[in-house]
Design a protein around this motif. Structure first.
Motif, PDB file in Angstrom:
ATOM      1  N   UNK A  38      -3.143   4.367   7.491  1.00 14.11           N
ATOM      2  CA  UNK A  38      -3.911   5.023   6.162  1.00 14.11           C
ATOM      3  C   UNK A  38      -3.007   5.199   5.051  1.00 14.11           C
ATOM      4  N   UNK A  39      -1.811   6.135   5.367  1.00 15.65           N
ATOM      5  CA  UNK A  39      -1.023   6.446   4.508  1.00 15.65           C
ATOM      6  C   UNK A  39      -0.226   5.193   3.877  1.00 15.65           C
ATOM      7  N   UNK A  40       0.209   4.458   4.820  1.00 11.98           N
ATOM      8  CA  UNK A  40       1.009   3.222   4.544  1.00 11.98           C
ATOM      9  C   UNK A  40       0.180   2.249   3.605  1.00 11.98           C
TER      10      UNK A  40
ATOM     11  N   UNK B 297       1.016   1.257  -0.346  1.00 12.33           N
ATOM     12  CA  UNK B 297       1.080   0.022  -0.920  1.00 12.33           C
ATOM     13  C   UNK B 297       0.124  -0.326  -2.087  1.00 12.33           C
ATOM     14  N   UNK B 298      -1.011   0.223  -2.009  1.00 15.39           N
ATOM     15  CA  UNK B 298      -2.198  -0.054  -3.094  1.00 15.39           C
ATOM     16  C   UNK B 298      -1.672   0.595  -4.436  1.00 15.39           C
ATOM     17  N   UNK B 299      -1.112   1.939  -4.314  1.00 17.32           N
ATOM     18  CA  UNK B 299      -0.495   2.468  -5.659  1.00 17.32           C
ATOM     19  C   UNK B 299       0.670   2.082  -6.005  1.00 17.32           C
ATOM     20  N   UNK B 300       1.367   1.092  -5.385  1.00 23.50           N
ATOM     21  CA  UNK B 300       2.356   0.452  -5.992  1.00 23.50           C
ATOM     22  C   UNK B 300       2.086  -0.844  -6.744  1.00 23.50           C
TER      23      UNK B 300
END
Length: 107
Positions: A97-99, A103-106
């Protein structure tokens, strides 16, 4: 404190630490993923309820309360295996989930 009051029950106390740690990791993962405090409270209540029910059945065979004799190391590992497995799975889910969020924030 259990080791202070019952220094002869090292494996038994270590199993309690493993259970508490695995449960804490699981509840932390649930909270982080859902951001819902009350869900964690509810799940913790279920966890405690079923632990109490389980101890009722186990205590009939082993006696109620503190064991008179410590478990062997192999018994301790066998007893803690399920909770350790759940804790590891919860930790892996948290990393996924953190990964995914990173990726979504990038993007």
């Amino acid at each position: 404190l259990n080791l202070i009051f019952y220094p002869n029950l090292v494996v038994w106390t270590t199993s309690q630490v493993v259970y508490a740690t695995a449960g804490g990791i699981l509840f932390a993962c649930v909270y982080y993923i859902t951001d819902n405090f009350w869900l964690v409270v509810f799940l913790h209540g279920l966890y405690d309820f079923f632990a109490s029910i389980w101890s009722c059945f186990v205590s009939q065979a082993e006696g109620i309360g503190i064991p008179a004799v410590d478990s062997t190391i192999m018994q301790g590992i066998k007893e803690a295996f399920f909770d350790c497995t759940i804790g590891v799975i919860a930790f892996i889910v948290l990393l996924v989930v953190l990964n995914k969020r990173e990726k979504e924030s990038e993007a």
